[in-house]
Design an enzyme around this catalytic site. Structure first.
Site, short mmCIF file in Angstrom:
data_model
loop_
_atom_site.label_atom_id
_atom_site.label_comp_id
_atom_site.label_asym_id
_atom_site.label_seq_id
_atom_site.Cartn_x
_atom_site.Cartn_y
_atom_site.Cartn_z
N ASP A 260 39.04 41.93 43.27
CA ASP A 260 37.85 41.26 43.38
C ASP A 260 37.19 41.37 41.80
O ASP A 260 37.58 41.81 40.93
CB ASP A 260 36.94 41.71 44.45
CG ASP A 260 35.91 40.50 44.60
OD1 ASP A 260 35.75 39.64 43.86
OD2 ASP A 260 35.03 40.62 45.71
C1 NOJ Z 1 33.15 37.97 44.03
C2 NOJ Z 1 33.20 37.78 45.66
O1 NOJ Z 1 33.28 38.92 46.29
C3 NOJ Z 1 34.60 37.25 45.92
O2 NOJ Z 1 34.47 36.83 47.56
C4 NOJ Z 1 34.85 35.94 45.22
O3 NOJ Z 1 35.89 35.10 45.59
C5 NOJ Z 1 35.12 36.32 43.70
N1 NOJ Z 1 33.56 37.13 43.30
C6 NOJ Z 1 35.24 35.16 42.80
O4 NOJ Z 1 34.10 34.55 42.57
#
Ligand code: NOJ
Length: 709
Positions: A260
């Site tokens: 993430d």
């Molecule tokens: C953070 C989030 O937790 C995740 O769900 C998301 O896909 C990514 N950032 C990319 O934006």
């Protein structure tokens, strides 16, 4: 011969050929994903020319530019463009905005969700992108958590089934890949605190959190995203057991794992689990992460680690191989299938969206108030802070909020708030509108709202929450309706009119008063473009509601977790200062028809371990409207060596039944479906009796006993 460029070879052959030609810089480049908004311009341009593996949050025309630059690099490896197309390709203004995952899960409609996935994939691909960071397979069990709206609700089985359906939809045309996230147990963070530690054991992971990811992997899901948090204090980013051993080796996940946002950096800056990014990068790759989302220092750190012989090159090859295979699978090297941009927001997708919005609505209470015949009323009052607020109706992950918040942007696509829906359904001249109050703040217009309510024959009050109360970094301790909302409803109820409450909210709120005093209650959650129209059509009886809750509603914030599949043994079974039970339970939801269940039959009452049975039940529509019913199959393991839930869902089927007709619904149940995870982490079907319950919800069902030998 450059095998990797030749379509006639297999993906495996092409991948191995390409891998054998790559320098270490090129390989590590493939393992990096860069976001358009975190780097300074020069650095960003540098990454474009370097030919790195992936970019995120880049839209259409910019993707073309990056693609052209990548084509000019030595091997011309195309980048993979990832985007949060969470409920439609909604970061692009003008694309179809579907109901949120939580809303659509209430439809319990696998095929419609598959169609939604396919439509989203077509819009993402038409915009030149390849990868959606969806679905969320987290389990919404602590309702304080800010990201409940992104889940398919509180039940692992439902999440697995709907997750599989949406992945099949996303990936069926091979236009994009899906991303099952966040691996794993992210939503279970202690206290509902986003990205915080959770204290589940591996047994519980296997029992509750892993099954949806296994289904996703079996469905061919192209990628998995590592969660931010930690399990029993070990950050998921470095959790080799969960990622390499369980996900990749045991389950056989063949796609690649992306971290993430800045997970690798956070190991240093937030979690204090590595002394610097170099150490963090090493630990993350060894644990099984194949691509780093952001943390662009990862690139140089990995090069140093290789030079210093500190990392096994086989791990790098394995990661790059996984990424390249996906690129070949999506035909990125061969000129991907082009999709006409005109399909973005097209009428075919609107039709699917409208249908999904209708099926996602849940009628929770109807004290003979609904449906309202249009001809019988002269005036209808539409009141409430969310009656005409498309931002609140959309919820998270649209161009309003991502990649950065935009306050004043105007939607390019067609959308219906409840106010617009009611105007079109009942006639504009009949509608009186007042906001009543805001979601927050000291101001209110309750007196004015009461005034119009008194003039009307029907009062619709649209309340709920807003984005400032939901999403990443936005957990709530208090789940009550905020601001003056409850006062507003009370004032309307005191007029003596039967108030129709419509809830537009990202998560269950405490609505005891609403349940008790309103004439009708409709839950929309975040209904997308057509939520407001669907709500108006439900109110007018244009269709028969069929949604059921995928998540339970507590009386009080401190009553969470309140999911249905609890264990027995709680002394007293309730808090002494609350009434017993929830305000609404998982699977609650009414129809304008009545469905009666009879004739529950098991194909056999005893079954050897390893066998299977069919379970059938007759459902009669005894009302006077055709409608759809969701039949639920729950199981109780009568005696088990570890605690098992009082009821655990093992099947659901949504069926259309004409008025006056009876249909037989069948479920297949394998003894493997009855397995528990023992304390020594084995999947075991323990012989003995199982109660098989089939019915409309967790309270009304028929029961038969099955004995497993
Ligand atoms: C953070 C989030 O937790 C995740 O769900 C998301 O896909 C990514 N950032 C990319 O934006």
């Amino acid at each position: 011969m450059e095998i990797y460029k030749d379509k006639n070879f297999t993906i495996d052959d092409r991948t191995e050929d390409l891998l054998s030609r790559m320098t270490i810089e090129e390989k590590i480049g493939q393992m990096l994903q860069v976001s358009y908004n975190v780097l300074d311009k020069n650095e960003y341009e540098n990454y474009k020319n370097l030919g790195i593996g992936s970019f995120l949050h880049v839209l259409g025309s910019e993707a073309d530019d990056i693609r052209d630059k990548a084509a000019k690099t030595r091997l011309g490896i195309p980048p993979l463009f990832g985007i949060d197309a969470i409920h439609g390709h909604a970061l692009l203004n003008g694309a179809t905005v579907f109901p949120s995952q939580l809303a659509m899960s209430c439809s319990f409609n696998r095929s419609l969700i598959r169609e939604m996935g396919r439509a989203t994939a077509r819009e993402v691909a038409a915009d030149g992108l390849d990868w959606t960071f969806s679905p969320v397979l987290c389990i919404a069990r602590d309702l304080r958590w800010g990201r409940v709206d992104e889940t398919f609700g509180e039940d692992s089985y439902v999440i697995g089934e709907l997750g599989k359906a949406i992945i099949e939809g996303y990936e069926c045309d091979n236009l994009i890949i899906a991303c099952a996230k966040h691996y794993i147990a992210y939503g279970e963070a202690t206290g509902g605190r986003d990205a915080y530690d959770c204290s589940v054991t591996e047994r519980k992971v296997r029992d509750i959190f892993l099954p949806p990811f296994k289904k996703a992997s079996d469905a061919g899901c192209g990628s998995v995203m590592t969660a931010y948090g930690s399990i029993d204090t070990l950050p998921l980013t470095v959790n080799k057991r969960m990622m390499r051993e369980i996900l990749k080796d045991e389950i056989g996940f063949e796609g690649f794992v992306v971290t993430d946002w800045e997970n690798i950096k956070s190991l240093v800056t937030k979690q204090r689990a590595a002394k610097d990014i170099k150490e963090a990068s090493k630990k993350a790759v060894e644990a099984g992460n194949d691509m780093s989302m952001n943390t662009h220092e990862f690139y140089n750190c990995m090069l140093e680690l290789v030079k210093e012989n500190q990392i096994d090159i086989k791990l790098i090859d394995d990661a790059v191989r996984r990424i390249l295979k996906i690129k070949f699978r999506l035909k990125l090297f061969d000129g991907k299938d082009k999709i006409d941009k005109n399909i973005i927001g097209c009428s075919e997708h609107k039709k699917i969206n409208h249908e999904l919005s209708r099926e996602s609505l849940v009628l929770l209470k109807n004290d003979n108030v609904l449906p309202i015949e249009k001809e019988k009323i002269k005036k209808i009052a539409v009141i409430g802070p969310n009656a005409d607020d498309i931002r609140a109706q959309y919820g998270d992950w649209t161009y309003f909020s991502h990649p950065e918040p935009k306050k004043h942007v105007q939607p390019k696509g067609e959308y219906y708030t409840v106010l617009r829906g009611i105007k079109e359904t009942f006639g504009e001249d009949k509608v009186l509108y007042n906001k009543g109050c805001d979601i927050f703040g000291d101001e209110n217009y309750i007196k004015k709202a009461v005034k119009i309510a008194k003039k009307a024959d029907a009062v619709v009050c649209v309340i709920g929450d807003c984005l400032a109360q939901n999403g990443e970094y936005r957990d709530r301790a208090n789940l009550d309706l905020s601001g003056y909302q409850e006062e507003l409803v009370k004032a309307l109820v005191e007029t003596g009119k039967k108030v129709i409450a419509v809830l537009i909210n990202c998560k269950p709120l405490c609505i005891s008063y609403i349940k008790e005093h309103c004439g009708a209650v409709i839950e929309m959650f975040n209904g997308g473009d057509f939520g407001g129209l669907a709500a108006a059509e439900l109110i007018s009886g244009k269709f028969n509601p069929s949604g059921k809750l995928s998540v339970s509603f507590p009386q009080h914030g401190a009553q969470t977790p309140c999911y249905y599949n609890q264990y027995s043994g709680w002394h007293g079974g309730q808090y002494v200062d609350l009434q017993k039970g929830n305000v609404y339970d998982f699977a609650d939801g009414l129809s304008y028809s009545k469905f009666e269940y009879s004739n529950l039959k098991l194909s056999r009452h005893t079954v050897p371990n390893g066998g299977a049975i069919t379970v059938s039940v007759d459902i009669s529509n005894t009302g006077d409207m055709d409608g759809k019913e969701i039949a639920m199959l729950f199981v109780k393991d009568v005696v088990s060596s570890v605690l098992t839930p009082e009821k655990q869902l093992k099947g659901f089927e949504k069926v259309f039944i004409k008025k006056g007709e009876t249909k037989t619904v069948t479920f297949k149940l394998k003894t493997d479906d009855l397995a528990i995870v023992t304390t020594d982490l084995k999947y075991v079907v323990e012989s003995g009796d199982f109660e098989i319950m089939v019915g409309a919800n967790t309270k009304e069902y028929l029961t038969e006993t099955l004995t497993v030998l």
